[in-house]
Design a protein around this motif. Structure first.
Motif, mmCIF file in Angstrom:
data_model
loop_
_atom_site.group_PDB
_atom_site.id
_atom_site.type_symbol
_atom_site.label_atom_id
_atom_site.label_comp_id
_atom_site.label_asym_id
_atom_site.label_seq_id
_atom_site.Cartn_x
_atom_site.Cartn_y
_atom_site.Cartn_z
ATOM 1 N N PRO A 132 0.834 -1.214 0.000
ATOM 2 C CA PRO A 132 0.000 0.000 0.000
ATOM 3 C C PRO A 132 0.859 1.251 0.000
ATOM 4 C CG PRO A 132 -0.817 -1.591 1.600
ATOM 5 C CD PRO A 132 0.499 -2.113 1.114
ATOM 6 N N PRO A 133 0.347 2.347 -0.558
ATOM 7 C CA PRO A 133 1.153 3.571 -0.625
ATOM 8 C C PRO A 133 1.439 4.133 0.756
ATOM 9 C CG PRO A 133 -1.112 3.984 -1.319
ATOM 10 C CD PRO A 133 -0.962 2.503 -1.198
ATOM 11 N N ILE A 134 2.627 4.683 0.911
ATOM 12 C CA ILE A 134 3.026 5.314 2.168
ATOM 13 C C ILE A 134 2.551 6.765 2.133
ATOM 14 C CG2 ILE A 134 4.983 5.949 3.613
ATOM 15 C CD1 ILE A 134 6.543 3.666 2.344
ATOM 16 N N PRO A 135 1.843 7.244 3.167
ATOM 17 C CA PRO A 135 1.400 8.653 3.166
ATOM 18 C C PRO A 135 2.568 9.600 2.968
ATOM 19 C CG PRO A 135 0.354 7.428 4.948
ATOM 20 C CD PRO A 135 1.387 6.518 4.371
ATOM 21 N N SER A 136 2.300 10.679 2.244
ATOM 22 C CA SER A 136 3.380 11.601 1.898
ATOM 23 C C SER A 136 4.025 12.222 3.155
ATOM 24 C CB SER A 136 2.849 12.711 0.985
ATOM 25 O OG SER A 136 1.833 13.450 1.645
ATOM 26 N N ARG A 137 3.258 12.373 4.235
ATOM 27 C CA ARG A 137 3.825 12.985 5.439
ATOM 28 C C ARG A 137 4.881 12.099 6.091
ATOM 29 N NH1 ARG A 137 -1.321 11.288 6.627
ATOM 30 N NH2 ARG A 137 -1.544 9.747 8.324
ATOM 31 N N TRP A 138 4.897 10.820 5.700
ATOM 32 C CA TRP A 138 5.899 9.904 6.247
ATOM 33 C C TRP A 138 7.164 9.853 5.385
ATOM 34 C CZ3 TRP A 138 2.739 4.953 7.935
ATOM 35 C CH2 TRP A 138 1.814 5.329 8.916
ATOM 36 N N LEU A 139 7.134 10.473 4.230
ATOM 37 C CA LEU A 139 8.282 10.457 3.318
ATOM 38 C C LEU A 139 9.043 11.769 3.477
ATOM 39 C CD1 LEU A 139 6.618 8.991 0.096
ATOM 40 C CD2 LEU A 139 7.922 7.761 1.831
ATOM 41 N N ASP A 140 10.335 11.669 3.588
ATOM 42 C CA ASP A 140 11.182 12.857 3.736
ATOM 43 C C ASP A 140 11.669 13.277 2.350
ATOM 44 O OD1 ASP A 140 12.870 14.854 4.388
ATOM 45 O OD2 ASP A 140 14.199 13.665 5.657
ATOM 46 N N PRO A 141 11.164 14.386 1.787
ATOM 47 C CA PRO A 141 11.578 14.802 0.442
ATOM 48 C C PRO A 141 13.069 15.075 0.335
ATOM 49 C CG PRO A 141 9.618 16.013 1.163
ATOM 50 C CD PRO A 141 10.152 15.285 2.354
ATOM 51 N N SER A 142 13.686 15.452 1.462
ATOM 52 C CA SER A 142 15.119 15.755 1.411
ATOM 53 C C SER A 142 15.962 14.510 1.129
ATOM 54 C CB SER A 142 15.568 16.391 2.734
ATOM 55 O OG SER A 142 15.389 15.469 3.821
ATOM 56 N N GLN A 143 15.381 13.316 1.312
ATOM 57 C CA GLN A 143 16.114 12.091 1.030
ATOM 58 C C GLN A 143 16.033 11.677 -0.439
ATOM 59 O OE1 GLN A 143 14.790 9.008 3.676
ATOM 60 N NE2 GLN A 143 15.466 10.058 5.525
ATOM 61 N N ALA A 144 15.289 12.419 -1.249
ATOM 62 C CA ALA A 144 15.192 12.092 -2.675
ATOM 63 C C ALA A 144 16.554 12.268 -3.329
ATOM 64 C CB ALA A 144 14.162 12.982 -3.357
ATOM 65 N N PRO A 145 17.020 11.288 -4.094
ATOM 66 C CA PRO A 145 18.346 11.395 -4.719
ATOM 67 C C PRO A 145 18.373 12.499 -5.773
ATOM 68 C CG PRO A 145 17.156 9.504 -5.586
ATOM 69 C CD PRO A 145 16.340 10.034 -4.460
ATOM 70 N N GLY A 146 19.566 12.973 -6.068
ATOM 71 C CA GLY A 146 19.712 14.064 -7.016
ATOM 72 C C GLY A 146 19.266 13.725 -8.422
ATOM 73 N N TRP A 147 19.338 12.431 -8.795
ATOM 74 C CA TRP A 147 18.964 12.070 -10.162
ATOM 75 C C TRP A 147 17.453 12.029 -10.364
ATOM 76 C CZ3 TRP A 147 15.835 7.924 -9.842
ATOM 77 C CH2 TRP A 147 16.020 7.027 -8.806
ATOM 78 N N LEU A 148 16.684 12.098 -9.261
ATOM 79 C CA LEU A 148 15.232 12.002 -9.400
ATOM 80 C C LEU A 148 14.676 13.199 -10.175
ATOM 81 C CD1 LEU A 148 12.808 10.251 -8.598
ATOM 82 C CD2 LEU A 148 12.535 11.691 -6.588
ATOM 83 N N VAL A 149 15.139 14.405 -9.831
ATOM 84 C CA VAL A 149 14.755 15.631 -10.546
ATOM 85 C C VAL A 149 16.002 16.483 -10.711
ATOM 86 C CG1 VAL A 149 12.351 15.652 -9.789
ATOM 87 C CG2 VAL A 149 14.088 16.720 -8.374
ATOM 88 N N PRO A 150 16.144 17.207 -11.807
ATOM 89 C CA PRO A 150 17.333 18.051 -12.010
ATOM 90 C C PRO A 150 17.397 19.164 -10.970
ATOM 91 C CG PRO A 150 16.100 17.734 -14.058
ATOM 92 C CD PRO A 150 15.243 17.223 -12.961
ATOM 93 N N ALA A 151 18.579 19.741 -10.842
ATOM 94 C CA ALA A 151 18.783 20.805 -9.862
ATOM 95 C C ALA A 151 17.929 22.024 -10.178
ATOM 96 C CB ALA A 151 20.266 21.193 -9.814
ATOM 97 N N GLY A 152 17.695 22.304 -11.446
ATOM 98 C CA GLY A 152 16.900 23.465 -11.829
ATOM 99 C C GLY A 152 15.442 23.359 -11.456
ATOM 100 N N PHE A 153 14.998 22.191 -11.070
ATOM 101 C CA PHE A 153 13.606 22.001 -10.680
ATOM 102 C C PHE A 153 13.307 22.676 -9.349
ATOM 103 C CE2 PHE A 153 10.446 19.327 -8.411
ATOM 104 C CZ PHE A 153 9.360 19.550 -9.247
ATOM 105 N N GLY A 154 14.306 22.871 -8.528
ATOM 106 C CA GLY A 154 14.100 23.457 -7.209
ATOM 107 C C GLY A 154 13.967 22.381 -6.157
ATOM 108 N N PRO A 155 13.953 22.790 -4.894
ATOM 109 C CA PRO A 155 13.854 21.803 -3.809
ATOM 110 C C PRO A 155 12.498 21.112 -3.816
ATOM 111 C CG PRO A 155 13.614 24.029 -2.945
ATOM 112 C CD PRO A 155 14.015 24.176 -4.378
ATOM 113 N N VAL A 156 12.527 19.801 -3.606
ATOM 114 C CA VAL A 156 11.297 19.019 -3.534
ATOM 115 C C VAL A 156 10.679 19.227 -2.163
ATOM 116 C CG1 VAL A 156 10.296 16.719 -3.641
ATOM 117 C CG2 VAL A 156 12.171 17.325 -5.163
ATOM 118 N N GLY A 157 9.471 19.799 -2.148
ATOM 119 C CA GLY A 157 8.818 20.069 -0.876
ATOM 120 C C GLY A 157 7.900 18.958 -0.421
ATOM 121 N N ALA A 158 7.383 18.166 -1.368
ATOM 122 C CA ALA A 158 6.473 17.071 -1.016
ATOM 123 C C ALA A 158 6.682 15.938 -2.012
ATOM 124 C CB ALA A 158 5.022 17.535 -1.031
#
Length: 548
Positions: free
Chosen positions: A189-215
């Motif tokens: 089952p999907p993990i609620p977004s509040r339990w996921l830490d966006p800061s742990q997303a690897p750099g290859w997930l989105v380019p640097a120009g996308f900005g910080p992942v907030g959710a």
């Protein structure tokens, strides 16, 4: 009679008891009275105090404004030269219901669009691209679809704002770098977004120009008995969040996207399996034997279906034999069922060829094999089998045996067309097969055509129901005098196609054997001309010179 006038206390009591919020003001905007309903909406509306916001000071007759988290609507009514009243209404709940209805309509429209677009194609790559386009447009700032690992790699498709759709692959160890991705690919089952830490997303997930992942939101794509992949949604900015309603909508969309991707995967597997199975059922690539030409043509009855009940095959020299074996047949019926029996027949012929079986004996053994099949609906076959070899002076000899099939046709030098005198009973019907083989010799430039009855029974013409017929086939073949085998076969195929004009027809197969054109005497260094061709009736054993 003196008119009755209510006491001031009675007027104040009636004013206070009114359900509609009312504020009585003087001309210079000083509150005279405010009932309980008005004080609930505007606590600062007290007698003697200035008219509070949001009551307008510009003399407007109405207003609509947000005040302390509530949506208020007011109307002004003049009472006399020195007083006016404001009638107030609270539209907060009504606007909330309207907003909720609009949101629900928008989500319903999105899901309807998603269902329509996702079901529009069974192409795997197109389906995944559609999923990320829909998700990035309606659910998040960026969307990524990751497919289950194959050979320790996972394919991914990504769409970011202002960029085209990107595709690539991830190594299996990289999957664990995205929080919740391995669980989603495993179908948990999907993990609620509040339990996921966006800061742990690897750099290859989105380019640097996308900005910080907030959710971040990672959702499994449910498939057919196993996960079809995972959907990763990202929103940028420090204040970005996924609400519970957003997550519910994303899960509903993921279910539809997963079903579409799973259907596309299943379709691709079926297509790949069909292609493998069809490989042995398709007409073979003809060899180029020394001393004669071979040309084949095949057209299935159903448009888009590459296989059917008609077939031809060629078996090259085997062992000590130098002959080439040709076969053309017609299985009762059309479509996949007929194609399956066609494959059985061709495999049996290949096995018989390896033991150097003669054409007539091949038909006898094939008849016994078909009679022993366990099919609930026995099918019969008509076919012609021939053995081809060169003889002297560039001539070619064919030993032909037929089992209930139209007689092959021979095109001579002068344009005349003859039927080969071979006949026999249907294959797969009677316990005993009767075969009357015949031998034909082709002089240089002459041609022998084997064909299925779909050619002569093709319906069309002026009425659309008239058969092409043997007469037109003979005439068409006669007009092919002097043409190479490939040209002659293509011309006949085109004539039949023009006759049908896109109407329904049976499977059509043709196989032509042509002796090469004789080399002129001036190039051969003299010598006697080649002898006239013969039609040899093997049953009688006599030679009858053909008259020109």
């Amino acid at each position: 009679m003196t008119a009755l006038r209510p006491a001031p206390a009675l007027l104040e009591a009636a004013f206070e008891a009114a359900r509609e919020a009312m504020v009585l003001c003087t001309a210079d905007r000083v509150v005279v009275m405010a009932n309980e309903a008005a004080r609930h909406l505007l606590p600062s509306a007290r007698p003697g105090s200035p008219a509070p916001a949001p009551l307008p000071a510009d003399g407007a007759d109405s207003f609509q404004a947000e005040h302390e988290g509530r949506q208020l609507y007011g109307m002004r009514r003049e009472l006399d030269d020195g007083h006016h009243a404001w009638f107030l209404r609270d539209h907060t709940e009504e606007l909330a219901r309207t907003t909720a209805l609009e949101v629900e309509r928008s989500r319903t429209a999105f899901l309807a669009e998603a269902g329509r677009r996702l079901s529009a194609s069974l192409h795997m790559r197109r389906c995944v691209r559609t999923a990320v386009e829909l998700a990035a447009t309606h659910l998040a700032d960026a969307a990524i679809v990751v497919l289950p690992p194959e050979r320790r790699q996972s394919a991914w498709t990504r769409l970011l704002p202002g960029l085209p759709v990107e595709e690539g692959t991830l190594r299996e160890p990289q999957l664990g770098e995205v929080p919740g991705l391995l669980e989603a690919l495993g179908g948990f089952p999907p993990i609620p977004s509040r339990w996921l830490d966006p800061s742990q997303a690897p750099g290859w997930l989105v380019p640097a120009g996308f900005g910080p992942v907030g959710a971040l939101l990672v959702i499994p794509l449910p498939g057919n008995a196993e996960p079809a992949g995972a959907l990763i949604l990202a929103r940028c900015g420090p204040a970005a969040v996924f609400t519970s309603e957003d997550e519910v909508l994303a899960r509903i969309f993921a279910a539809r996207a997963g079903a579409a991707v799973s259907a596309a995967v299943l379709y691709r597997e079926q297509v790949d399996t069909t292609a493998i199975l069809q490989a042995d059922l398709l007409p073979p690539e003809l060899p180029e034997p020394e001393g004669f030409e071979l040309t084949g043509a095949y057209q299935a009855a159903r448009e888009g279906l590459r296989i059917g009940g008609d077939f031809y095959d060629v078996f090259g020299p085997a062992g000590a034999s130098t002959d080439t074996v040709i076969a053309l047949g017609d299985v009762c019926g059309t479509g996949p069922e007929a194609a399956v029996l066609t494959g059985k027949v061709r495999q049996t012929l290949r096995a018989l060829r390896l033991v150097h079986t003669e054409p007539a004996a091949m038909l006898t053994v094939l008849n016994e094999a078909l009679l022993q099949q366990s099919s609930r609906q026995p099918r019969f076959v008509t076919m012609v089998i021939g053995s081809v070899h060169r003889i002297d002076h560039g001539r070619v000899q064919l030993e032909l045996a037929s089992g209930g099939h139209p007689a092959p046709l021979v095109l001579r030098h002068d344009g005349s067309v003859e039927e080969v005198p071979t006949s026999g009973t249907l294959i797969g019907v009677l316990p005993r097969t009767v075969v009357r083989p015949a031998t034909v010799e082709l002089a240089p430039g002459e041609l022998c055509l084997l064909y299925s009855d779909g050619l002569t029974e093709a319906r069309g013409g002026p009425t659309g129901t008239e058969q092409f017929g043997e007469g037109r086939l003979h005439q068409a073949l006669s007009e092919c005098r002097g043409m190479p085998g490939a040209v002659a076969v293509e011309r006949i195929r085109q004539l039949v196609s023009d006759w049908v004009r896109g109407g329904d027809s049976d499977d059509i197969a043709m196989l032509a054997v042509r002796a090469p054109t004789r080399t002129p005497l001036s190039l051969r260094g003299g010598g006697a001309p080649a002898q006239s061709p013969y039609v040899i009736a093997a049953r009688r054993g006599d030679r009858r010179p053909r008259n020109f």
